[in-house]
Design an enzyme around this catalytic site. Structure first.
Site, short mmCIF file in Angstrom:
data_model
loop_
_atom_site.label_atom_id
_atom_site.label_comp_id
_atom_site.label_asym_id
_atom_site.label_seq_id
_atom_site.Cartn_x
_atom_site.Cartn_y
_atom_site.Cartn_z
CB CYS A 24 -0.91 -0.05 1.22
SG CYS A 24 -1.63 1.51 1.72
CB CYS A 27 0.49 1.77 4.14
SG CYS A 27 -1.22 1.19 4.01
#
Length: 99
Positions: A24, A27
């Site tokens: 991600c 993230c």
């Protein structure tokens, strides 16, 4: 992990849980922001990172459908949640408002 996770979130100190995944992009952006939050707040907060791919049962229990998702707990109660990347000052303000 599950037993220790429950022990962590029942703390009297606010616990910020970051549900993330290695793949991600947002993230990865959030990780240094959370480091700055910890640097500013120190012992006022515990920050825990949960990899949703390695801990699907915990992610499912808290209905985490997207990453990153931040949840704030204190004394076992979920006080706040939001998905996406937030700025350091916003996260610090949210944690302080629930301290």
């Amino acid at each position: 992990m599950k037993g220790s996770f429950n022990n962590i979130i029942t703390s009297d100190t606010p616990v910020l849980v970051d549900f993330f995944a290695d793949w991600c992009g947002p993230c990865k952006v959030l990780t240094p922001v959370l480091r700055q939050v910890k640097d500013e707040l120190g012992e006022e907060v515990t920050i825990v990172k949960i990899d949703v791919d390695k801990n699907p049962s915990i992610a499912s229990k808290f209905d985490v459908r997207g990453v990153p998702t931040l949840l704030l707990f204190k004394s076992g109660k979920q006080l706040w949640r939001q998905s996406g990347v937030l700025q350091k000052n916003a996260i610090v303000q949210i944690i302080r408002s629930h301290s």
